[in-house]
Design a protein around this motif. Structure first.
Motif, PDB file in Angstrom:
ATOM      1  N   PHE A 239       0.850  -1.189   0.000  1.00 19.87           N
ATOM      2  CA  PHE A 239       0.000   0.000   0.000  1.00 19.87           C
ATOM      3  C   PHE A 239       0.889   1.244   0.000  1.00 19.87           C
ATOM      4  O   PHE A 239       1.971   1.255   0.587  1.00 19.87           O
ATOM      5  CB  PHE A 239      -0.927  -0.005   1.217  1.00 19.87           C
ATOM      6  N   HIS A 240       0.434   2.285  -0.705  1.00 15.62           N
ATOM      7  CA  HIS A 240       1.236   3.497  -0.824  1.00 15.62           C
ATOM      8  C   HIS A 240       0.373   4.731  -0.599  1.00 15.62           C
ATOM      9  O   HIS A 240      -0.842   4.723  -0.818  1.00 15.62           O
ATOM     10  CB  HIS A 240       1.909   3.563  -2.198  1.00 15.62           C
ATOM     11  N   SER A 241       1.055   5.813  -0.161  1.00 16.21           N
ATOM     12  CA  SER A 241       0.354   7.063   0.141  1.00 16.21           C
ATOM     13  C   SER A 241       0.563   8.129  -0.921  1.00 16.21           C
ATOM     14  O   SER A 241      -0.116   9.156  -0.898  1.00 16.21           O
ATOM     15  CB  SER A 241       0.821   7.602   1.496  1.00 16.21           C
ATOM     16  N   SER A 242       1.511   7.896  -1.853  1.00 17.59           N
ATOM     17  CA  SER A 242       1.812   8.893  -2.878  1.00 17.59           C
ATOM     18  C   SER A 242       2.602   8.214  -3.989  1.00 17.59           C
ATOM     19  O   SER A 242       3.140   7.118  -3.803  1.00 17.59           O
ATOM     20  CB  SER A 242       2.632  10.041  -2.290  1.00 17.59           C
TER      21      SER A 242
ATOM     22  N   HIS B 232       6.091   7.469  -2.767  1.00 20.29           N
ATOM     23  CA  HIS B 232       6.087   6.341  -1.832  1.00 20.29           C
ATOM     24  C   HIS B 232       5.995   5.025  -2.597  1.00 20.29           C
ATOM     25  O   HIS B 232       6.656   4.036  -2.257  1.00 20.29           O
ATOM     26  CB  HIS B 232       4.909   6.489  -0.863  1.00 20.29           C
ATOM     27  N   LEU B 233       5.184   5.009  -3.659  1.00 18.22           N
ATOM     28  CA  LEU B 233       5.044   3.807  -4.476  1.00 18.22           C
ATOM     29  C   LEU B 233       6.376   3.439  -5.127  1.00 18.22           C
ATOM     30  O   LEU B 233       6.838   2.297  -5.030  1.00 18.22           O
ATOM     31  CB  LEU B 233       3.972   4.026  -5.544  1.00 18.22           C
TER      32      LEU B 233
ATOM     33  N   GLN C 101       8.953   1.959  -2.893  1.00 13.91           N
ATOM     34  CA  GLN C 101       8.761   0.552  -2.530  1.00 13.91           C
ATOM     35  C   GLN C 101       9.048  -0.373  -3.712  1.00 13.91           C
ATOM     36  O   GLN C 101       9.520  -1.498  -3.529  1.00 13.91           O
ATOM     37  CB  GLN C 101       7.338   0.333  -2.033  1.00 13.91           C
TER      38      GLN C 101
ATOM     39  N   PRO D  38      -3.451   2.122  -3.507  1.00 16.52           N
ATOM     40  CA  PRO D  38      -3.419   3.368  -2.727  1.00 16.52           C
ATOM     41  C   PRO D  38      -4.066   3.162  -1.363  1.00 16.52           C
ATOM     42  O   PRO D  38      -4.998   2.372  -1.210  1.00 16.52           O
ATOM     43  CB  PRO D  38      -4.231   4.342  -3.586  1.00 16.52           C
ATOM     44  N   GLU D  39      -3.554   3.870  -0.374  1.00 17.37           N
ATOM     45  CA  GLU D  39      -4.129   3.756   0.968  1.00 17.37           C
ATOM     46  C   GLU D  39      -5.540   4.311   1.033  1.00 17.37           C
ATOM     47  O   GLU D  39      -6.331   3.908   1.891  1.00 17.37           O
ATOM     48  CB  GLU D  39      -3.229   4.477   1.976  1.00 17.37           C
ATOM     49  N   MET D  40      -5.879   5.233   0.108  1.00 18.18           N
ATOM     50  CA  MET D  40      -7.215   5.835   0.088  1.00 18.18           C
ATOM     51  C   MET D  40      -7.768   5.777  -1.330  1.00 18.18           C
ATOM     52  O   MET D  40      -7.798   6.786  -2.045  1.00 18.18           O
ATOM     53  CB  MET D  40      -7.148   7.286   0.580  1.00 18.18           C
TER      54      MET D  40
END
Length: 315
Positions: free
Chosen positions: A20-23, A26-27, A30, A141-143
């Motif tokens: 899971f990533h926030s931006s 961030h993706l 990882q 995505p986290e959201m």
């Protein structure tokens, strides 16, 4: 068309993790160590990423050696069909390159009306790729726009990527259990069919004749006509053998080819039939798998009226 299954053997099987990533940064942060680790092991790295993400990853790696972009989904509305296409690509890649690491990314343009595409896709991946030596990590995505995307990701993936470490996922469930909770959605409704054929088991010859005639009239080559007849015959045979004595074929001739639907009144025991490559020693269970290989789409769903299969084939 050349059709190949998964050869028998003791090769490593699918490992399927969710991250899971926030931006976007961030993706990529990882993805980068996963790609480097796979390349360091001498593995091919298959990419199912958005164009911007793939470009950023390539720039960060500083090389394109060992990277293999996977084709775009040809039929985004059917997760099971996209999973079959992915399995076909990866089966060929593993035959030549050995074990493969796959890096994938959720894309909101494939969500459909409610995001259920991803739940169906990942459940189907767990069946279609089960015997392949593939290490697959899917990022979400986290959201997301649709919360069911996260629910499906957490239910479908046997492993989770947490702080760069792959851990067992205690929430993981078997694919068919997931789809019992999140049933496969029907495809978009079509208009009045160009041809309707009601049939029983002794009338399958009429089904084959009808499909052969309309495919020939639609400009299909002789070989492609036989592909479509084979696929529809297998679906129709399943309908009258397992779904009840009566079934119905609907056919639409479109500018892009043919769409055929077979409807029966039986209950669907397996929401993902024909997904797994049959073992050479298995005498049965090949029909729907072969049908999925020769068609551009084969989508199965059920409702309170019975079981339904849509087949789409281009000339």
């Amino acid at each position: 068309m050349r059709i190949t299954g998964t050869p028998p053997g003791d090769a490593p099987r699918l490992q399927h993790a969710a991250g899971f990533h926030s931006s976007p940064d961030h993706l990529v942060g990882q993805l980068l160590p996963l790609a480097r680790a796979a390349l360091g092991r001498g593995e091919a790295v298959a990419l199912a990423l958005a164009p911007d993400t793939e470009t950023a990853l390539r720039d960060a790696l500083g090389t394109a050696d060992g990277l293999h972009p996977l084709g775009p989904p040809a039929e985004a509305g059917s997760g099971q069909t996209v999973a079959v296409a992915r399995a076909r690509e990866l089966r060929e890649l593993t035959r030549t390159a050995g074990p493969v690491s796959v890096l994938g990314e959720h894309r909101s343009d494939l969500d459909g009306p409610d995001g259920s595409f991803w739940t169906e896709f990942d459940a189907a991946v767990n069946v279609a790729l089960a015997e392949l030596p593939v290490r697959m990590t899917c990022f979400f995505p986290e959201m997301p726009l649709h919360l069911c995307v996260l629910d499906g990701a957490r239910d479908n993936h046997p492993q989770l990527l947490v702080d760069g470490e792959v851990r067992p996922n205690p929430r993981h469930r078997a694919p068919r259990d997931v789809l019992a909770a999140y049933p496969v959605a029907p495809p978009v409704l079509l208009g009045v069919p160009d041809l309707t054929v009601a049939f029983q088991s002794w009338e399958l010859q009429e089904v084959r004749r009808a499909v052969r005639d309309i495919a020939g009239a639609a400009g299909f080559t002789d070989d492609r006509v036989e592909d479509v007849v084979l696929a529809v015959n297998e679906v129709a045979t399943n309908a009258v053998e397992h779904g009840g004595p009566h079934a119905e074929l609907h056919v639409w001739a479109t500018g892009g080819g043919l769409v055929c639907e077979v409807h029966d009144t039986g209950a669907l025991a397996d929401p993902l039939p024909g997904m797994a490559s049959p073992h050479p020693s298995e005498p049965r269970g090949r029909g729907l798998w072969i049908s999925r290989q020769v068609c551009d789409l084969l989508h199965v769903w059920s409702d309170d009226r019975g079981t339904h299969v849509r087949v789409r084939a281009a000339p």
